[in-house]
Design a protein around this motif. Structure first.
Motif, mmCIF file in Angstrom:
data_model
loop_
_atom_site.group_PDB
_atom_site.id
_atom_site.type_symbol
_atom_site.label_atom_id
_atom_site.label_comp_id
_atom_site.label_asym_id
_atom_site.label_seq_id
_atom_site.Cartn_x
_atom_site.Cartn_y
_atom_site.Cartn_z
ATOM 1 N N ILE A 89 0.846 -1.206 0.000
ATOM 2 C CA ILE A 89 0.000 0.000 0.000
ATOM 3 C C ILE A 89 0.873 1.243 0.000
ATOM 4 C CG2 ILE A 89 -1.702 1.268 1.340
ATOM 5 C CD1 ILE A 89 -2.941 -1.310 2.113
ATOM 6 N N ILE A 90 1.944 1.210 0.779
ATOM 7 C CA ILE A 90 2.868 2.350 0.753
ATOM 8 C C ILE A 90 3.452 2.506 -0.638
ATOM 9 C CG2 ILE A 90 5.039 3.239 1.623
ATOM 10 C CD1 ILE A 90 4.472 2.049 4.246
ATOM 11 N N ALA A 91 3.796 1.364 -1.275
ATOM 12 C CA ALA A 91 4.366 1.450 -2.624
ATOM 13 C C ALA A 91 3.369 2.056 -3.593
ATOM 14 C CB ALA A 91 4.791 0.061 -3.102
ATOM 15 N N ILE A 92 2.088 1.689 -3.450
ATOM 16 C CA ILE A 92 1.071 2.263 -4.342
ATOM 17 C C ILE A 92 1.008 3.771 -4.144
ATOM 18 C CG2 ILE A 92 -1.388 2.377 -4.809
ATOM 19 C CD1 ILE A 92 -1.601 -0.530 -4.384
ATOM 20 N N LEU A 93 0.991 4.191 -2.874
ATOM 21 C CA LEU A 93 0.916 5.630 -2.593
ATOM 22 C C LEU A 93 2.117 6.373 -3.160
ATOM 23 C CD1 LEU A 93 -0.334 5.668 1.078
ATOM 24 C CD2 LEU A 93 -1.342 6.901 -0.820
ATOM 25 N N VAL A 94 3.312 5.854 -2.815
ATOM 26 C CA VAL A 94 4.525 6.542 -3.267
ATOM 27 C C VAL A 94 4.602 6.537 -4.782
ATOM 28 C CG1 VAL A 94 7.029 6.455 -3.267
ATOM 29 C CG2 VAL A 94 5.795 6.041 -1.168
ATOM 30 N N GLY A 95 4.274 5.382 -5.380
ATOM 31 C CA GLY A 95 4.340 5.290 -6.834
ATOM 32 C C GLY A 95 3.395 6.253 -7.505
ATOM 33 N N ALA A 96 2.157 6.311 -7.003
ATOM 34 C CA ALA A 96 1.171 7.169 -7.640
ATOM 35 C C ALA A 96 1.551 8.632 -7.505
ATOM 36 C CB ALA A 96 -0.197 6.912 -7.027
ATOM 37 N N ILE A 97 1.780 9.049 -6.256
ATOM 38 C CA ILE A 97 2.025 10.487 -6.057
ATOM 39 C C ILE A 97 3.392 10.870 -6.603
ATOM 40 C CG2 ILE A 97 2.205 12.265 -4.318
ATOM 41 C CD1 ILE A 97 0.184 10.793 -2.720
ATOM 42 N N GLY A 98 4.381 10.005 -6.352
ATOM 43 C CA GLY A 98 5.691 10.282 -6.900
ATOM 44 C C GLY A 98 5.672 10.335 -8.411
ATOM 45 N N GLY A 99 4.918 9.402 -9.004
ATOM 46 C CA GLY A 99 4.829 9.376 -10.457
ATOM 47 C C GLY A 99 4.235 10.649 -11.017
ATOM 48 N N VAL A 100 3.208 11.154 -10.366
ATOM 49 C CA VAL A 100 2.584 12.385 -10.847
ATOM 50 C C VAL A 100 3.575 13.537 -10.762
ATOM 51 C CG1 VAL A 100 0.853 14.095 -10.312
ATOM 52 C CG2 VAL A 100 0.232 11.729 -10.343
ATOM 53 N N ILE A 101 4.300 13.609 -9.648
ATOM 54 C CA ILE A 101 5.258 14.714 -9.499
ATOM 55 C C ILE A 101 6.371 14.584 -10.523
ATOM 56 C CG2 ILE A 101 6.934 15.716 -7.937
ATOM 57 C CD1 ILE A 101 5.128 15.110 -5.664
ATOM 58 N N ILE A 102 6.840 13.337 -10.718
ATOM 59 C CA ILE A 102 7.916 13.151 -11.696
ATOM 60 C C ILE A 102 7.440 13.502 -13.089
ATOM 61 C CG2 ILE A 102 9.240 11.344 -12.842
ATOM 62 C CD1 ILE A 102 9.572 10.050 -10.145
ATOM 63 N N GLY A 103 6.197 13.122 -13.401
ATOM 64 C CA GLY A 103 5.674 13.481 -14.713
ATOM 65 C C GLY A 103 5.457 14.964 -14.847
ATOM 66 N N ALA A 104 5.104 15.608 -13.728
ATOM 67 C CA ALA A 104 4.766 17.026 -13.804
ATOM 68 C C ALA A 104 5.991 17.891 -14.023
ATOM 69 C CB ALA A 104 4.041 17.461 -12.535
ATOM 70 N N ILE A 105 7.143 17.456 -13.565
ATOM 71 C CA ILE A 105 8.328 18.294 -13.720
ATOM 72 C C ILE A 105 8.859 18.103 -15.130
ATOM 73 C CG2 ILE A 105 10.608 18.789 -12.873
ATOM 74 C CD1 ILE A 105 9.875 17.637 -10.258
#
Lengths: 310, 498, 228
Positions: B17-33
């Protein structure tokens, strides 16, 4: 998270107790497996590592260091690079002490000292259920007039050499042979090879639908009492592919004894023996002296096989 | 069906579940930059995830892959800079909408269409798994070594032909990647190619080193040598939920784009760009006011975002079913599979069906999580896109070391990664494609491995293609090459002989 | 006839690029043909050969030539065994892969050089200024940052991961022009977070024998070795 906590506790124990020369083991220990995870030696070495943690309270990690095309040798070289103080223990197959010195890779005959041999892989020769041959003799007569293709895990490893030597002794030749990374039920059903030389666990799911022609080892496999060994059917020696614990030469005797004690306890324990019954692998414990003499004897057997193949 | 529930229960662990959270939010931030894309992030994180559990690391990387394109739409719409390369087409319609003051509508439209595209391809994949799963064991018997060789060959041919205007370059880079993957020595098989008796070359080139060099370090050099763009601040006012309902007005466009994305994702070698191209052209020809396309048409935005978000889930299918990755990012995820001891291929449905269900269900949850997060935190994420480029380049360089050294603990790896970084930088400056090198390494090594293993059964040349699957694939290769050849000759004559 | 130019039109004069400001006035040219408002998706994916393309193509040509020259010895072609009855025994030999590569590489390189040359000729005919030297200078400028990266990599085994990362981050941001106190603090903080996440928590592998840590007292040395 668990790893982090263990690491924190270890760090604190260092800071407050000082890393003096206490009894072995006085630090984290690493078991190095020169193969990718999942196979027998991986499962059993992890059992030894768990037993280690229970017995000594010290952390023991299991590291996989597959060598890809170079087999177990890069992992073995890594154990050789580590200091000879029992901090890195290698879990090696027969090829490392016997074949390693023959290729120019940095391993000598006395580079490693055995702690104990604990596993014999259940190597078998198998073919699909609809082939007209059910043992090596029938295979020999079939192969004289038809093409039979062998699939194996590498031309240099012991079971493959045993298969070729048996073929030569029985008077037939495989039309062709290929090295595979993985040999399982799919390899037979998709027609990649006619006869495969693989471990029993990999063809377990389809065991009822295939023919097991022979077993490469000293004894018949408990699950398959009707399948004779290659030694019985072809008259060659009964060398087998085993796995054991090794340390770098020059490790002090008390360290080796400690490792042997824990290894023996783990291998003769319930979990390991249950694995043996389930899968057909042989799990036992041969102590250091028996292992050394076995290595010498196996060296002679390997030389015999090579002589047959010349 | 119990595999479905088992797969679901695999996900209910705190680490996952932590991986899902980190992956999702981290992924959005990485894509956004703008400047960092999912390729760079996955390349850098891959070695670090070896220390985590298999499902955890896979879900983390999959989360980054699946959610990066959500985030990539944000700078594309707000400041006309695509956050990830695949969002380039979104800049046209999206930024036009921002210029006319409709930024929240564009953003929410982008989120909802991405969500639709993602869910579409995930449900297609799940339905296929549930419907065909039990029959896949027999299906697996059709796929031997020679068939997978043909599948990889088809993927390579499609990859080269997809670069319609620079086929020679794509072929050249593909072949160089292929050659790089074969450098090395294998003592157990008695093979030594292009080692020049140098010890480093004898152990071969590691895929991650090449990927980090060609994608991450080259981008770092590109950013550091370039200029900082100072985009004007765009404020997002209320109304972020407006566009969600707007998707319902264009069901045809959404469905068609999602299907294009899914189909293009399944075909190996083709990727998001071709999917977007087709769906955009189709949407424009079906639309009532085609002249608005490129200047703020909502259908254009829907077409882009739906198709490019349908690709990740669909691209996992050829990887899992055949073991042949169709895309650079899925090729990197294949490495995580290998480390987990799971060999993707026809027999994965036999051995680990619950794993597959876990993957797709996790992807579904990631999509939901991302949309909910974005609807409430867009304003905050919109501030992150203003990180200056050159600083970002320095940051990538620091992270690149993490990725490269942890593979083999080898300094020469870092030096070679730097060399590949220079090569990638030059290729980027000249607009030459980078993906063929990476896919050349991956597909090339698959082809050679399958060819060597399957060679035992090849008595005559025809044995390569006289099996059902390899025959069909070989015929497809021949067909595709002839069609391209004939159409290029036809175009040449049309242009020059009037 | 009187010619009027518009106000403040700037002209570029000669190759020294000096800017002369000429006070002229004229009517701006207005076309009678309306601007085409069609957005072409193809333009997004089009590929044009630009300066430096010919240079890189020539470099690749030499590289392929080098590989070809060494093909015989390095790929195992000199040990080939072609008279086997079974095709499979030929396909198993180690030179099959490199041969497939060469079969794709050589025609592709030649086609590429042809196209690059055509584009070069076209740009010469259209009198587009040749900026190859500028392009190559840009390529060489990036070597500076590669040097910084290699020095950073090398210094990790001397100073340890934490310290060398902090120094590298601050130095690089300073070199890139972010010289205010805020930026130094930002770079310090973010690189520290990176070290924390990747080294301390995820425990990725970094060099083991670090010269600087020898000089720390025993307990701190072990702590730093495990966590930083």
């Amino acid at each position: 998270m668990k790893k982090f906590l263990i690491a924190v506790i270890t760090a604190f124990s260092f800071i407050f107790s000082g890393a003096a020369n206490a009894d072995y083991p006085n630090g984290p220990v690493q078991f190095l497996i020169p193969w990718p995870p999942g196979d027998f030696e991986d499962i059993l070495t992890r059992m030894i590592a768990d037993e280690w943690k229970n017995e000594t309270g010290m952390p023991a990690s299991v590291v996989n260091r597959p060598g890809g095309g170079d087999g177990p040798f890069p992992g073995a070289l890594e154990v050789l690079d580590a200091p000879a103080d029992g901090s890195v223990i290698g879990s090696f197959v027969i090829g490392v002490p016997l074949v390693g010195p023959l290729i120019d890779i940095g391993i000598e005959e006395d580079s490693f000292e055995p702690i104990g041999i604990f596993l014999t892989y259940p190597f078998v020769l198998a073919s699909s259920g609809d082939t007209p041959y059910k043992n090596l003799a029938e295979l020999a007569s079939y192969a004289k007039n038809n093409d039979v293709v062998l699939g194996h895990f590498g031309a240099g490893i012991v079971p493959t050499k045993a298969t070729f030597a048996a073929a030569k002794k029985l008077g037939f030749e495989f039309a062709d042979e290929s090295a595979f990374d993985m040999l399982d039920c799919n390899s037979l059903s998709s027609g990649d090879a006619d006869v495969i030389n693989t471990t029993l666990a990999l063809i377990e799911p389809c065991l009822n639908e295939i023919n097991v022609l022979a077993n490469i080892g000293e004894d018949r496999i408990g699950k398959l009492p009707n399948v004779a060994t290659v030694a019985e059917q072809a008259g060659i020696n009964n060398i087998e592919l085993w796995n054991g614990l090794f340390v770098k030469k020059g490790t002090p005797q008390n360290i080796k004894d400690k490792i042997a004690e824990i290894g023996k306890k783990a291998m003769l324990g319930d979990a390991a023996q249950a694995l043996m019954k389930e899968t057909g692998a042989r799990v036992y414990w041969q102590d250091a002296e028996a292992s050394s003499s076995r290595i010498v004897a196996d060296g002679k057997k390997l030389a015999e096989l090579n002589a047959i193949l010349q | 069906m119990d595999a479905l529930f088992l797969g679901l229960s695999n996900l209910i662990h705190i680490h996952v579940i932590i991986a899902i959270l980190v992956g999702a939010i981290g992924g959005v931030i990485i894509g956004a930059i703008p400047g960092i894309g999912p390729a760079i992030a996955i390349a850098i994180l891959l070695p670090a995830t070896i220390f985590l559990d298999d499902l955890v690391s896979l879900v983390l990387l999959l989360g980054i892959y699946g959610s990066a394109m959500y985030g990539g739409a944000i700078p594309a719409i707000l400041i006309n800079t695509p956050g990830t390369p695949v969002n380039a087409l979104t800049t046209y319609d999206g930024y036009s909408m921002t210029k006319s003051g409709d930024a929240p509508r564009a953003l929410s439209l982008a989120y909802s269409s991405s969500f639709f595209g993602g869910c579409f391809s995930i449900s297609v994949a799940l339905v296929c798994l549930i419907a065909f799963g039990p029959y896949l064991r027999d299906f697996g018997a059709l796929f031997g070594q020679r068939d997978i060789f043909m599948a990889a060959a088809l993927g390579s041919v499609l990859l080269i032909l997809a670069h319609r205007q620079n086929m020679a370059i794509a072929a050249m880079l593909f072949a160089i990647g292929f050659l790089i993957s074969m450098v090395g020595r294998q003592t157990t098989r008695g093979v030594a190619r292009y080692t020049f008796d140098i010890e480093y070359l004898a152990s071969g080139f590691n895929l991650i080193v090449v990927i980090v060099g060609i994608f991450a370090l080259s981008q770092a050099l590109n950013l550091m040598n370039g200029k900082d763009t100072d985009p004007p601040e765009t404020k997002i006012t209320k109304g972020l939920f407006k566009g969600l309902a707007e998707l319902k007005k264009y069901p045809a466009v959404a469905f068609i784009s999602a299907s294009f994305g899914t189909v293009m994702g399944i075909i190996p070698g083709v990727g998001e760009f071709v999917a977007q191209f087709f769906s955009y052209s189709t949407a424009r020809s079906l639309s009532k006011n085609p002249t608005k396309f490129g200047y703020g048409a909502p259908e254009g935005l829907i077409a882009c975002e739906t198709s490019n978000n349908a690709v990740p889930a669909a691209a996992m299918i050829p990887l899992l079913a055949l073991g042949v990755p169709g895309e650079a990012l899925t090729a990197m995820m294949m490495i995580v599979f290998f480390d987990a001891g799971i060999k993707p291929g026809p027999d994965i449905f036999e051995k680990a069906p619950d794993f597959l269900f876990s993957l797709f269900i996790a992807l579904f949850f990631i999509n939901i999580l991302v949309v909910i997060t974005l609807l409430f935190t867009s304003k905050f994420i919109a501030k992150i896109i203003y990180i200056p480029n050159r600083f970002l380049g320095a940051f990538i360089m620091i992270l690149a070391f993490v990725g490269v050294f942890s593979i083999r603990n080898n300094f020469m790896d870092c030096a070679f990664a730097a060399g590949f970084g220079l090569l990638g930088y030059i290729l980027r400056r000249l607009n030459w494609p980078l993906v063929p090198i990476v896919l050349g390494m991956v597909l090339g090594s698959i082809m050679i491995e399958k060819l060597t293993a399957g060679a035992g059964k090849i008595k005559f040349w025809v044995d390569l293609i006289n099996r059902p699957v390899s025959g069909i694939l070989a015929a497809t290769i021949f067909l595709v090459i002839s069609i391209t050849f004939i159409s290029s000759i036809y175009n040449y004559y049309k242009k020059n002989i009037r | 006839m009187e010619i009027k130019f518009s106000e403040n039109q700037k002209f570029l004069c000669s190759d020294k690029e000096k800017i002369f400001e000429v006070k002229t006035s004229s009517q701006q040219f207005v076309s009678k043909i309306p601007k085409e408002r069609k957005f072409k998706v193809e333009n997004l994916f089009e590929f044009k050969r630009i300066t430096g393309d010919l240079t890189l193509s020539i470099i690749f040509l030499f590289f392929v030539g080098f590989l070809l020259v060494h093909f015989n010895s390095e790929s195992g072609w000199n040990g080939r065994d072609l008279d086997q009855k079974r095709v499979g025994k030929i396909l198993k030999q180690q030179w099959v892969g490199p041969l497939m590569c060469m079969a794709i590489l050589i025609p592709a390189t030649f086609f590429n050089i042809l196209e690059a040359f055509k584009a070069y000729k076209k740009s010469k005919r259209l009198l587009i200024p040749n900026k190859t030297l500028y392009e190559m200078i840009q390529w060489i400028r990036s070597l500076e940052f590669i040097l910084y990266f290699l020095v950073y990599t090398f210094s990790i085994s001397i100073l340890g991961y934490l310290i060398s990362t902090l120094i590298f981050a601050v130095f690089l941001t300073y070199r890139l022009g972010y010289r205010t106190k805020n930026w130094v603090l930002i770079s310090l903080f973010s690189s520290f977070i990176v070290v924390l996440i990747f080294r301390t928590i995820l425990q990725i592998k970094t060099p083991i024998n670090i010269w600087l840590y020898q000089y720390f007292p025993e307990n701190i040395e072990v702590f730093m070795k495990i966590y930083f």
